[in-house]
Motif scaffolding. Structure first.
Motif, PDB file in Angstrom:
ATOM      1  N   ASP A 142     -21.022  49.751   4.240  1.00 17.98           N
ATOM      2  CA  ASP A 142     -21.370  48.340   4.055  1.00 17.98           C
ATOM      3  C   ASP A 142     -20.743  47.790   2.795  1.00 17.98           C
ATOM      4  OD1 ASP A 142     -24.724  48.100   5.444  1.00 17.98           O
ATOM      5  OD2 ASP A 142     -22.749  47.552   6.219  1.00 17.98           O
ATOM      6  N   ALA A 143     -20.860  48.566   1.714  1.00 13.81           N
ATOM      7  CA  ALA A 143     -20.332  48.100   0.419  1.00 13.81           C
ATOM      8  C   ALA A 143     -18.829  47.894   0.501  1.00 13.81           C
ATOM      9  CB  ALA A 143     -20.665  49.112  -0.670  1.00 13.81           C
ATOM     10  N   VAL A 144     -18.127  48.790   1.191  1.00 18.95           N
ATOM     11  CA  VAL A 144     -16.674  48.651   1.257  1.00 18.95           C
ATOM     12  C   VAL A 144     -16.271  47.529   2.210  1.00 18.95           C
ATOM     13  CG1 VAL A 144     -15.671  50.086   3.095  1.00 18.95           C
ATOM     14  CG2 VAL A 144     -14.789  50.249   0.794  1.00 18.95           C
ATOM     15  N   ARG A 145     -17.104  47.257   3.240  1.00 17.71           N
ATOM     16  CA  ARG A 145     -16.797  46.165   4.171  1.00 17.71           C
ATOM     17  C   ARG A 145     -16.776  44.815   3.477  1.00 17.71           C
ATOM     18  NH1 ARG A 145     -16.470  47.503   9.480  1.00 17.71           N
ATOM     19  NH2 ARG A 145     -17.771  49.175  10.251  1.00 17.71           N
ATOM     20  N   ARG A 146     -17.556  44.703   2.363  1.00 16.01           N
ATOM     21  CA  ARG A 146     -17.545  43.433   1.635  1.00 16.01           C
ATOM     22  C   ARG A 146     -16.303  43.294   0.775  1.00 16.01           C
ATOM     23  NH1 ARG A 146     -23.811  43.641  -0.222  1.00 16.01           N
ATOM     24  NH2 ARG A 146     -24.360  44.591   1.769  1.00 16.01           N
ATOM     25  N   ARG A 147     -15.555  44.380   0.655  1.00 14.11           N
ATOM     26  CA  ARG A 147     -14.386  44.311  -0.212  1.00 14.11           C
ATOM     27  C   ARG A 147     -13.083  44.160   0.557  1.00 14.11           C
ATOM     28  NH1 ARG A 147     -14.868  49.477  -3.707  1.00 14.11           N
ATOM     29  NH2 ARG A 147     -13.153  48.557  -4.874  1.00 14.11           N
TER      30      ARG A 147
ATOM     31  N   ALA B 173      -9.627  31.862   6.392  1.00 13.64           N
ATOM     32  CA  ALA B 173     -10.614  31.334   5.441  1.00 13.64           C
ATOM     33  C   ALA B 173     -11.871  32.180   5.476  1.00 13.64           C
ATOM     34  CB  ALA B 173     -10.936  29.878   5.768  1.00 13.64           C
ATOM     35  N   ARG B 174     -12.301  32.570   6.677  1.00 13.99           N
ATOM     36  CA  ARG B 174     -13.490  33.410   6.771  1.00 13.99           C
ATOM     37  C   ARG B 174     -13.222  34.799   6.209  1.00 13.99           C
ATOM     38  NH1 ARG B 174     -15.957  34.893  12.521  1.00 13.99           N
ATOM     39  NH2 ARG B 174     -14.086  36.173  12.500  1.00 13.99           N
ATOM     40  N   ALA B 175     -12.024  35.314   6.463  1.00 16.20           N
ATOM     41  CA  ALA B 175     -11.709  36.671   5.989  1.00 16.20           C
ATOM     42  C   ALA B 175     -11.665  36.738   4.465  1.00 16.20           C
ATOM     43  CB  ALA B 175     -10.377  37.136   6.586  1.00 16.20           C
ATOM     44  N   ILE B 176     -11.285  35.644   3.799  1.00 20.33           N
ATOM     45  CA  ILE B 176     -11.209  35.687   2.331  1.00 20.33           C
ATOM     46  C   ILE B 176     -12.448  35.100   1.672  1.00 20.33           C
ATOM     47  CG2 ILE B 176      -8.699  35.647   2.229  1.00 20.33           C
ATOM     48  CD1 ILE B 176      -8.843  32.710   1.446  1.00 20.33           C
ATOM     49  N   ALA B 177     -13.492  34.814   2.468  1.00 18.40           N
ATOM     50  CA  ALA B 177     -14.686  34.164   1.916  1.00 18.40           C
ATOM     51  C   ALA B 177     -15.256  34.917   0.722  1.00 18.40           C
ATOM     52  CB  ALA B 177     -15.752  34.023   2.999  1.00 18.40           C
ATOM     53  N   LEU B 178     -15.334  36.239   0.831  1.00 20.61           N
ATOM     54  CA  LEU B 178     -15.917  37.030  -0.246  1.00 20.61           C
ATOM     55  C   LEU B 178     -14.860  37.501  -1.236  1.00 20.61           C
ATOM     56  CD1 LEU B 178     -18.546  39.241   1.603  1.00 20.61           C
ATOM     57  CD2 LEU B 178     -18.938  37.240   0.193  1.00 20.61           C
TER      58      LEU B 178
ATOM     59  N   VAL C  25     -17.167  37.637  -7.264  1.00 18.56           N
ATOM     60  CA  VAL C  25     -18.089  37.104  -6.266  1.00 18.56           C
ATOM     61  C   VAL C  25     -19.402  37.876  -6.236  1.00 18.56           C
ATOM     62  CG1 VAL C  25     -18.429  36.954  -3.777  1.00 18.56           C
ATOM     63  CG2 VAL C  25     -16.359  36.109  -4.776  1.00 18.56           C
ATOM     64  N   ALA C  26     -19.316  39.208  -6.408  1.00 18.18           N
ATOM     65  CA  ALA C  26     -20.519  40.039  -6.292  1.00 18.18           C
ATOM     66  C   ALA C  26     -21.595  39.648  -7.301  1.00 18.18           C
ATOM     67  CB  ALA C  26     -20.143  41.504  -6.460  1.00 18.18           C
ATOM     68  N   GLN C  27     -21.165  39.162  -8.489  1.00 19.78           N
ATOM     69  CA  GLN C  27     -22.152  38.786  -9.509  1.00 19.78           C
ATOM     70  C   GLN C  27     -22.325  37.286  -9.591  1.00 19.78           C
ATOM     71  OE1 GLN C  27     -19.309  40.800 -10.702  1.00 19.78           O
ATOM     72  NE2 GLN C  27     -20.430  42.554  -9.902  1.00 19.78           N
ATOM     73  N   LEU C  28     -21.802  36.576  -8.613  1.00 20.23           N
ATOM     74  CA  LEU C  28     -21.730  35.136  -8.721  1.00 20.23           C
ATOM     75  C   LEU C  28     -23.088  34.460  -8.840  1.00 20.23           C
ATOM     76  CD1 LEU C  28     -19.379  33.412  -9.015  1.00 20.23           C
ATOM     77  CD2 LEU C  28     -19.316  32.993  -6.575  1.00 20.23           C
TER      78      LEU C  28
ATOM     79  N   LEU D 199     -20.770  34.538   3.251  1.00 20.03           N
ATOM     80  CA  LEU D 199     -21.397  34.104   2.004  1.00 20.03           C
ATOM     81  C   LEU D 199     -22.911  34.083   2.147  1.00 20.03           C
ATOM     82  CD1 LEU D 199     -18.930  31.219   1.184  1.00 20.03           C
ATOM     83  CD2 LEU D 199     -19.103  33.409   0.020  1.00 20.03           C
ATOM     84  N   ARG D 200     -23.401  33.597   3.279  1.00 20.91           N
ATOM     85  CA  ARG D 200     -24.849  33.553   3.443  1.00 20.91           C
ATOM     86  C   ARG D 200     -25.447  34.935   3.624  1.00 20.91           C
ATOM     87  NH1 ARG D 200     -25.841  27.982   3.965  1.00 20.91           N
ATOM     88  NH2 ARG D 200     -24.194  27.056   5.183  1.00 20.91           N
ATOM     89  N   GLU D 201     -24.696  35.818   4.292  1.00 19.65           N
ATOM     90  CA  GLU D 201     -25.246  37.140   4.573  1.00 19.65           C
ATOM     91  C   GLU D 201     -25.206  38.054   3.367  1.00 19.65           C
ATOM     92  OE1 GLU D 201     -26.693  38.143   7.435  1.00 19.65           O
ATOM     93  OE2 GLU D 201     -26.390  36.112   8.184  1.00 19.65           O
ATOM     94  N   HIS D 202     -24.135  37.964   2.571  1.00 22.63           N
ATOM     95  CA  HIS D 202     -23.935  38.983   1.532  1.00 22.63           C
ATOM     96  C   HIS D 202     -24.100  38.498   0.112  1.00 22.63           C
ATOM     97  CE1 HIS D 202     -22.820  41.780   4.544  1.00 22.63           C
ATOM     98  NE2 HIS D 202     -21.742  41.148   4.918  1.00 22.63           N
TER      99      HIS D 202
END
Lengths: 262, 379
Positions: A84-89, A160-165, B31-34, A113-116
């Motif tokens: 999960d942690a790596v999926r956000r990266r 845009a969605r792929a680079i959201a985080l 972003v993680a600490q945003l 953005l809303r989920e993570h």
């Protein structure tokens, strides 16, 4: 502080991937790595398993054998929390966008953005607007549904969605397929700006010769189940293999025919 | 002398000597600490001409840059980020800030769609419903016309598609229809038996179940099962074909989508449903017979004898006549909803649900209509 060691470690490391479907072997020992801040193109004819390899790299399809390490995490050995942690990266852009059809573009981009994150709604909205602007979408596209957009705009919305985080790594599956030449070159420029301005590492599976010849730093050639060539564009173009030579000479071939015809 | 107006934070330091305020950014803004960074920046107020010092800032990504620039915008004393002096930023960080600053000028947050009142919704739904009925009637006409065309040119009938649909809607439904109607027969007999027992009128339960099952319960229950099974299947199949442009391909090849897709399904269902209702009749009577013995003391032999006396063939025929009418309604609704579904995945699901609901309501309405009709005709 980004340590020197971490900066030098490859962002993607694929080792000895073997993929079999029943009696068919699609990959027979595929290995390569991708360094930080580079734009790498993955090429190979249809049927060489580019899409399957991408799916194996992002954790959607388990390879028969081999190891995939993304940002230091072994994808196929990691615990759920690590994964999960790596999926956000990292982010993934699917071939036709894979946008959620019941949500507007803005809502689509807001999903990660809303989920993570725990950001306030106003900040999420502002960040969504920024991502849409970074992906080159006009403001009017935000309130539209994916079915109301053209192919090119759908792909931009997907980016845009792929680079959201703000991922460190981005995978693209045939981003310019089905786009007219002008839109395709615009897309190439977008991807290049993601690498140059935001420092994202990008790995894209592509057929597009123009993309390879204009914006890509390195090319990995997949053929007959293995990596045939891996290096800079001019390096790969000089490789002594019939398939590679024909692939890159298509451009000169058609120009030559036109010359003969006229 | 440090006079900080905001709480000490790991993300930045504020130094406010008059005329030379400095906001020092520290650490890695990602972003993680945003959420924390944003909370820390709330209420930050900087005078115009203040210096923003990024020398202790290891990294800033575009999301964090956005939050910073927005916070500075909110800072009441300055209206424009250009009013600040930016210093000490590394090349990469400066480039990120530049890019975000450019986009901020053009980036407007999306406008939420206006909320509609409940009354307006009711009005809208009514208009949608009447449009739906209009469309169904239209489609029914087209289907009947196409059937008429078949009578004139029988060779147009696509027998292969018809037999496949007969198998799927008819043959494959027999197990589930048998089971359900068997249990319905048991339940009805039990209910009627409870009352009949009081008056010693046990044997008359056979009359009740025989007439009730063959005239009403079997046709309606079987039609509802088929609506859920085949009606939903038609909508899902045809809807998915619309998504993948298969129906367009059929038309482009010079074939009629009506002949290839719709008519086989409509005709198959109109043939299959009466047969299924008959199966339902038999199974519900069987179920009745199974429970009549232990509960009411009516032996199978007595049951069958009474049935021969009490159950006139007209009741069975009434039930069987209803079947093709139900089938036509279910098939027309199912196929039309499939053919007109919107071209996205959510719409197929919504259409399938709507088909089942509409079909069941249509079957019940038609049944009520039949009841009135039979009453008037004294059948």
């Amino acid at each position: 502080m980004v340590s020197a060691v971490a900066a030098a470690a490859p962002v993607v490391d694929v080792r000895d991937i073997v993929t079999r479907f029943g009696a068919t072997t699609v990959h027979d020992g595929v290995s390569f790595s991708v360094g930080r801040g580079t734009l790498v193109g993955l090429i190979g004819t249809s049927g060489t398993g580019k899409s399957v390899l991408l799916r194996e790299m992002i954790g959607l399809h388990r390879p028969t054998a081999g190891r995939v390490t993304l940002l230091g995490t072994d994808i196929w050995q990691a615990q759920a929390a690590e994964l999960d942690a790596v999926r956000r990266r990292f982010g993934m852009m699917f071939q036709d966008g894979a946008l959620f059809s019941s949500l507007t573009v803005a809502q689509n981009v807001a999903v990660p953005l809303r989920e993570h994150t725990r950001l306030a709604p106003a900040t999420v909205d502002a960040l969504v607007a920024l991502r849409l602007a970074q992906a080159g979408l006009p403001a009017e596209a935000a309130a539209r549904r994916p079915s109301e957009l053209s192919g090119g705009m759908r792909k931009r919305a997907a980016v845009a969605r792929a680079i959201a985080l703000e991922p460190e790594l981005l995978f693209l599956d045939e981003p310019t397929s089905g786009l007219d030449p002008i839109t395709a070159r615009g897309f190439d420029r977008l991807v290049r700006s993601l690498v140059d301005d935001l420092g994202i590492t990008v790995l894209m599976a592509t057929h597009d010769l123009d993309t390879l010849l204009t914006v890509v730093d390195r090319v990995i050639v997949l053929a007959r189940g293995r990596v045939l060539a891996d290096g800079g564009v001019s390096e790969v173009m000089a490789v002594d293999d019939e398939w590679v030579q024909r692939y890159f000479s298509v451009r000169t071939m058609t120009q030559g025919d036109a010359g003969h015809g006229s | 002398m440090e006079m900080s107006e905001t709480a000490a934070s790991p993300w930045f330091s504020v130094d406010l000597p008059p005329g030379r305020a400095v906001l020092g950014l520290m650490g890695a803004w990602r972003v993680a600490q945003l959420a924390e960074i944003e909370a820390a920046l709330t209420g930050l107020v900087l005078p115009a001409g203040a210096t923003i010092d990024g020398s202790a800032l290891s990294q800033i990504d575009s999301a964090a840059a956005l939050v910073l620039l927005r916070a500075l915008q909110h800072s009441a004393m300055a209206t424009d980020a250009e009013e600040f002096v930016w210093t000490g930023f590394s090349e990469i960080n400066a480039r990120v800030l530049d890019q975000v600053r450019r986009h901020l000028a053009s980036a407007t947050p999306p406008v939420a769609p206006p909320r509609r009142s409940a009354l307006a919704d009711v009005g809208r739904q009514t208009a949608v419903l009447s449009g739906l009925l209009h469309g169904h009637l239209n489609f029914l006409g087209a289907t009947v016309a196409a059937c008429g065309g078949l009578l004139v040119r029988p060779r147009q009938l696509r027998t292969r598609e018809l037999t496949v649909q007969l198998q799927q809607t008819g043959l494959n439904a027999i197990p589930v229809v048998s089971l359900v109607t068997l249990l319905i027969g048991v339940v009805i007999t039990y209910l009627l038996g409870l009352q009949a027992e009081r008056y010693g009128a046990n044997i008359f339960v056979v009359d009740g179940v025989g007439i009730g099952a063959t005239r009403e319960f079997a046709p309606v229950i079987v039609a509802i099962i088929v609506a859920g099974r085949s009606g939903a299947a038609f909508t899902a199949q045809l809807g998915s074909m619309r998504l993948t442009e298969e129906i367009d391909a059929i038309r482009t090849l010079g074939l009629s989508a009506m002949q290839v897709l719709v008519l086989p399904r409509v005709l198959a269902l109109m043939l299959a449903l009466p047969l299924l209702v008959f199966v339902g009749d038999v199974m519900s009577l069987l179920g009745a017979m199974l429970i009549a013995g232990p509960m009411l003391g009516v032996t199978p032999a007595a049951f069958l004898a009474r049935l021969r006396e009490a159950l006139d063939i007209s009741h069975v025929l009434v039930g069987l006549v209803k079947a093709p009418v139900f089938a036509l309604a279910i098939a027309v609704i199912g196929t039309r909803m499939g053919m007109t579904v919107g071209r996205d995945t959510g719409a197929v699901g919504a259409a399938t649900t709507s088909t089942v609901v509409q079909s069941i309501v249509a079957v019940i309405l038609l049944d009520a209509g039949f009841a009135v009709l039979m009453q008037a005709l004294e059948w």
